[in-house]
Design a protein around this motif. Structure first.
Motif, PDB file in Angstrom:
ATOM      1  N   GLN A 174     -30.181  55.999 -10.920  1.00 28.14           N
ATOM      2  CA  GLN A 174     -30.360  56.143  -9.480  1.00 28.14           C
ATOM      3  C   GLN A 174     -29.747  54.970  -8.723  1.00 28.14           C
ATOM      4  OE1 GLN A 174     -34.482  56.759  -8.629  1.00 28.14           O
ATOM      5  NE2 GLN A 174     -34.531  58.835  -9.477  1.00 28.14           N
ATOM      6  N   ARG A 175     -29.890  53.769  -9.281  1.00 25.94           N
ATOM      7  CA  ARG A 175     -29.291  52.601  -8.630  1.00 25.94           C
ATOM      8  C   ARG A 175     -27.770  52.721  -8.594  1.00 25.94           C
ATOM      9  NH1 ARG A 175     -33.333  49.798 -11.525  1.00 25.94           N
ATOM     10  NH2 ARG A 175     -31.848  49.270 -13.157  1.00 25.94           N
ATOM     11  N   ALA A 178     -26.825  55.245  -5.989  1.00 29.40           N
ATOM     12  CA  ALA A 178     -27.056  54.717  -4.650  1.00 29.40           C
ATOM     13  C   ALA A 178     -25.962  53.721  -4.261  1.00 29.40           C
ATOM     14  CB  ALA A 178     -28.426  54.051  -4.576  1.00 29.40           C
ATOM     15  N   TYR A 231     -23.342  64.436  -3.524  1.00 29.22           N
ATOM     16  CA  TYR A 231     -24.740  64.019  -3.678  1.00 29.22           C
ATOM     17  C   TYR A 231     -25.645  65.129  -3.124  1.00 29.22           C
ATOM     18  CZ  TYR A 231     -22.788  59.414  -4.612  1.00 29.22           C
ATOM     19  OH  TYR A 231     -22.089  58.366  -5.146  1.00 29.22           O
ATOM     20  N   ARG A 234     -29.137  64.694  -1.438  1.00 30.50           N
ATOM     21  CA  ARG A 234     -29.274  63.991  -0.163  1.00 30.50           C
ATOM     22  C   ARG A 234     -29.207  64.969   1.016  1.00 30.50           C
ATOM     23  NH1 ARG A 234     -29.964  58.168  -0.910  1.00 30.50           N
ATOM     24  NH2 ARG A 234     -29.259  57.811  -3.048  1.00 30.50           N
ATOM     25  N   ASP A 308     -32.958  59.490   1.474  1.00 29.93           N
ATOM     26  CA  ASP A 308     -33.065  58.840   0.179  1.00 29.93           C
ATOM     27  C   ASP A 308     -32.868  59.881  -0.925  1.00 29.93           C
ATOM     28  OD1 ASP A 308     -35.414  60.310   0.011  1.00 29.93           O
ATOM     29  OD2 ASP A 308     -36.719  58.609   0.446  1.00 29.93           O
ATOM     30  N   ALA A 309     -32.988  59.450  -2.178  1.00 35.15           N
ATOM     31  CA  ALA A 309     -32.714  60.348  -3.307  1.00 35.15           C
ATOM     32  C   ALA A 309     -33.697  61.509  -3.383  1.00 35.15           C
ATOM     33  CB  ALA A 309     -32.728  59.557  -4.615  1.00 35.15           C
TER      34      ALA A 309
END
Length: 317
Positions: A174-175, A178, A231, A234, A308-309
């Protein structure tokens, strides 16, 4: 029956012993065969990654015990697989189909991981109940119970370590996503705010007092659409603003129409409208002084803020 099964004598290979077909029936049969061949040719070319995802999902569903334990997760995997299949049927870009199929396959893998975890938890629970029953027996059973407890503790420790490793891996992924998303948004000249990175579409995209997009706006909005396709987890919040010129009612309507113009362009580029939220804020939240022409131009804008995710949007008060 295919065209190759029709003999030189004009009869289907499987019907040589029957009477000859009437001319009208014969022409109808040949027409049906031709339609079948053309329909087969019109089907999209097979997609290997989609086939892998379908196979993984079918195998997971065939394991009924684990499928029941991870029913919710498999429903999510099925939804992801259906998105990939619709993209394939619509003959979308191969990379997009591959991406959606890979997401579906990962959701299947996560579902099976969840099922195995629940199996372990159930086994531990059963072991705990058995341990309690053993402790009610004779001293020998008490010894056995102590050994069972030790074994259970080892299982719990191993399971906890496994879950921690999985969580750490998911967090790392996830990081990375992001960070990649932030990099893509900076290409769109996004600015860091308290609500995250904000992409601003300024007044140069619209004629004064109007909400119709100019041609120069389409390229940047297209870039935002590409990011949202990459993504799919999102969502986006589109907020329209005006300067202080005009009445409150006029400015409110104009700010809403400008946000809707950007939304319509994103939808036209294939973005699910359910992923887009629009708000109009009139002349509230200025970014510059409305007493100058340059300041008013900066205040006439549309801002895009990605979620956010988990899909949560940073709404204003």
């Amino acid at each position: 029956m295919t065209i190759h099964q029709i003999t030189a004598a004009g009869q289907p290979a499987g019907l040589r012993s029957t009477a000859a077909l009437a001319p009208g029936r014969w022409r109808l049969l040949l027409g049906s065969c031709a339609v079948s061949v053309l329909a087969a040719c019109a089907s999209p070319a097979p997609n290997a990654r989609l086939a892998d995802a379908q196979s993984a999902f079918a195998q997971a569903r065939s394991d009924t015990a684990r499928a029941e334990l991870a029913a919710a997760e498999l429903d999510q995997a099925n939804a992801a697989l259906q998105r990939a299949e619709r993209a394939w049927q619509a003959d979308d870009d191969r990379a997009e189909v591959d991406h959606l199929a890979l997401l579906a396959q990962r959701r299947v893998e996560l579902a099976m991981t969840a099922a195995r975890r629940k199996e372990t938890e159930m086994a531990i629970d059963r072991a705990g109940r058995e341990r309690d029953a053993i402790q009610l027996g004779a001293s020998r059973r008490q010894v056995d119970a102590a050994q069972a407890q030790a074994t259970t503790s080892q299982l719990q420790a191993a399971d906890l370590a496994s879950r921690n490793a999985a969580l750490e891996a998911a967090a790392a992924e996830q990081r990375q996503r992001a960070e990649a998303l932030a990099s893509r948004l900076r290409e769109l000249q996004a600015k860091e705010t308290e609500r995250g990175l904000v992409v601003t579409f300024s007044d140069v995209l619209f004629d004064t007092g109007r909400a119709t997009l100019k041609g120069g706006a389409l390229a940047r909005i297209g870039q935002l659409g590409d990011v949202m396709k990459e993504y799919p987890e999102r969502n986006v919040l589109l907020e329209g603003f005006t300067d202080s010129t005009g009445s409150d009612e006029t400015n409110q309507q104009l700010s809403e129409r400008r946000a809707l113009s950007v939304r319509q362009e994103l939808v036209a580029r294939g973005i699910d409208p359910r992923r887009i939220v629009t708000r109009g804020h009139s002349d509230r939240y200025p970014v510059a002084d409305n007493s100058t022409a340059a300041g008013r131009q900066q205040n006439r804008r549309v801002e895009a803020v990605l979620s956010d995710a988990k899909g949560e949007l940073p709404m204003r008060p």
